[in-house]
Design a protein around this motif. Structure first.
Motif, short mmCIF file in Angstrom:
data_model
loop_
_atom_site.label_atom_id
_atom_site.label_comp_id
_atom_site.label_asym_id
_atom_site.label_seq_id
_atom_site.Cartn_x
_atom_site.Cartn_y
_atom_site.Cartn_z
N ILE A 121 0.87 -1.17 0.00
CA ILE A 121 0.00 0.00 0.00
C ILE A 121 0.91 1.23 0.00
O ILE A 121 1.72 1.40 0.91
N THR A 129 -3.41 5.92 3.03
CA THR A 129 -2.80 4.59 3.12
C THR A 129 -3.18 3.89 4.43
O THR A 129 -3.44 2.68 4.44
N THR A 130 -3.22 4.63 5.53
CA THR A 130 -3.54 4.02 6.83
C THR A 130 -4.98 3.52 6.85
O THR A 130 -5.28 2.45 7.40
N GLU A 133 -5.33 0.30 4.85
CA GLU A 133 -4.69 -0.81 5.57
C GLU A 133 -5.56 -1.25 6.75
O GLU A 133 -5.69 -2.46 7.00
N GLN A 134 -6.15 -0.31 7.45
CA GLN A 134 -7.03 -0.65 8.57
C GLN A 134 -8.23 -1.47 8.08
O GLN A 134 -8.65 -2.43 8.73
N SER A 137 -6.83 -4.97 7.01
CA SER A 137 -6.36 -5.76 8.16
C SER A 137 -7.52 -6.27 9.02
O SER A 137 -7.32 -7.10 9.90
N GLY A 144 -2.20 -6.63 9.17
CA GLY A 144 -1.71 -5.28 8.88
C GLY A 144 -0.41 -5.01 9.60
O GLY A 144 -0.38 -4.88 10.82
N GLU A 147 3.93 0.49 8.61
CA GLU A 147 4.98 1.07 7.77
C GLU A 147 6.29 0.31 7.97
O GLU A 147 7.10 0.65 8.84
N THR A 204 0.03 -6.77 4.85
CA THR A 204 0.15 -5.47 4.19
C THR A 204 1.43 -4.76 4.63
O THR A 204 1.79 -4.78 5.80
N ASP A 205 2.09 -4.18 3.66
CA ASP A 205 3.28 -3.35 3.88
C ASP A 205 2.87 -1.94 3.45
O ASP A 205 2.73 -1.66 2.27
N LYS A 206 2.66 -1.07 4.44
CA LYS A 206 2.09 0.25 4.17
C LYS A 206 3.15 1.35 4.33
O LYS A 206 2.99 2.27 5.10
N CYS A 303 -7.39 -7.90 -4.72
CA CYS A 303 -6.44 -8.67 -3.89
C CYS A 303 -6.79 -10.16 -3.82
O CYS A 303 -6.15 -10.91 -3.06
#
Length: 360
Positions: A121, A129-130, A133-134, A137, A144, A147, A204-206, A303
């Motif tokens: 992300i 982005t957060t 991801e929330q 996740s 999740g 970062e 996830t890699d945010k 996804c």
């Protein structure tokens, strides 16, 4: 409590300003305003924190003229400290575009991992982005991770070109592309993910600034999904301007620099998508706010994830969030941040001009 003992404790004053519900004595705020009027206050190590807190308190009191004054002072103080060099950054982005091509990615991705476990992300910081991801996740099959610095560490490629270091390191990584190294890098990254979490099928890699590493992502993980977060330019850039970051984001404390960096990021994303033909899901923040169920459904489909009702109740997710959006993701989706810059429009003329922003 600390402020009742020491009414001039800047750290406590700033910490209080980050709380969702603010309850502070007007006398304490007045004391800090007086301090800022001292002749050499701007050189005080705590000055930027105090200005940032005063902006928050003034804005919550709807004293917008005073708020923008303190915000401008906070940004000036930090910008003078960093002395950012945008020319070096432009040089780095130009080198990225020169080194990468659709063919380079295609030739090297055959040595990449078959894994589709990571979901990247990325986009500008403060682009949403957060939030996504929330949402992801909250899905039963997704962990999740926040970062992560795994990719910059594995590649030894920093996010900013401070002292021209990133340009030199880019040259080294490109010249090191080989079956063995690509295999080692992807395995190293995946082992770090497994150390973090071994239960869910996706992680996830945010890290927003992975937008500079998209070419490498597609080489190391050809099957990985990439979600590119996009947001209205002024909403995004003002959100940067109003944020006091814990980490060094060199270009986000000056209206013109923010606008120029935003355009540079747009240019690079256009390069990845159009010239390198990289597939990614482009997530528009305003569309997510206006039609959350459809956009969440589209994102899950991209996804290869089945629908999960928990994704629509992401604000109940108790996972730790360590980014500037930690308060916002504890609430249902709302329009609070959309066009929040409008109340400061006159003072943000330089930012608007730099972005060539057409006011809707």
């Amino acid at each position: 409590e600390i402020l009742s003992i020491d009414q001039y404790d800047a750290t406590a004053f700033f910490a209080l300003s980050t709380f969702k519900k603010i309850d502070i004595s007007k006398d304490v705020v007045s004391n800090f305003i007086k301090i800022t009027k001292n002749k050499n206050f701007a050189s005080d190590p705590q000055a930027s924190k105090i200005f940032a807190a005063l902006f928050t308190f003034m804005e919550s009191d709807k004293k917008f003229d005073q708020a923008i004054h303190h915000l401008r002072k906070m940004n000036e103080t930090v910008n003078n400290l960093y002395k950012p060099n945008l020319d070096l950054e432009k040089k780095f982005i130009s080198k990225l575009k020169k080194e990468f091509s659709e063919n380079l990615i295609k030739e090297n991705s055959k040595f990449g991992s078959e894994s589709s476990r990571p979901i990247f992300i990325l986009g500008m910081p403060r682009s949403g982005t957060t939030l996504i991801e929330q949402i992801l996740s909250s899905h039963r099959e997704v962990y999740g991770a926040g970062e992560l610095t795994f990719l910059p560490n594995v590649l030894d490629l920093p996010s900013y070109n401070e002292q021209d270091i990133a340009s030199k390191k880019l040259k080294k990584v490109i010249s090191s592309l080989s079956k063995k190294n690509i295999n080692n890098w992807s395995n190293d990254y995946l082992s770090k993910l497994s150390f973090l979490n071994s239960n869910e099928s996706h992680v996830t890699d945010k890290l927003p600034h992975n937008f500079i590493r998209i070419g490498f992502i597609k080489i190391l993980f050809p099957k990985a999904k990439i979600i590119y977060c996009k947001r209205d330019a002024m909403d995004n850039c003002f959100s940067l301007y109003r944020q006091f970051f814990n980490s060094p984001h060199f270009f986000f404390y000056d209206q013109e620099l923010i606008g120029e960096y935003y355009k540079m990021h747009q240019d690079l994303m256009h390069f990845w998508i159009k010239e390198c033909n990289i597939e990614m899901y482009q997530l528009n923040h305003e569309q997510l706010v206006d039609d959350p169920k459809k956009i969440v459904s589209d994102t899950l489909n991209y996804c290869n994830l089945e629908w999960d009702d928990n994704c629509m109740q992401f604000y109940k997710n108790k996972r730790s969030v360590r980014t500037a959006s930690n308060v916002q993701v504890r609430e249902p989706i709302n329009r609070k941040s959309i066009q929040s810059w409008k109340k400061y429009e006159k003072e943000l003329a330089l930012m608007m001009r730099t972005l060539n922003y057409q006011n809707a």
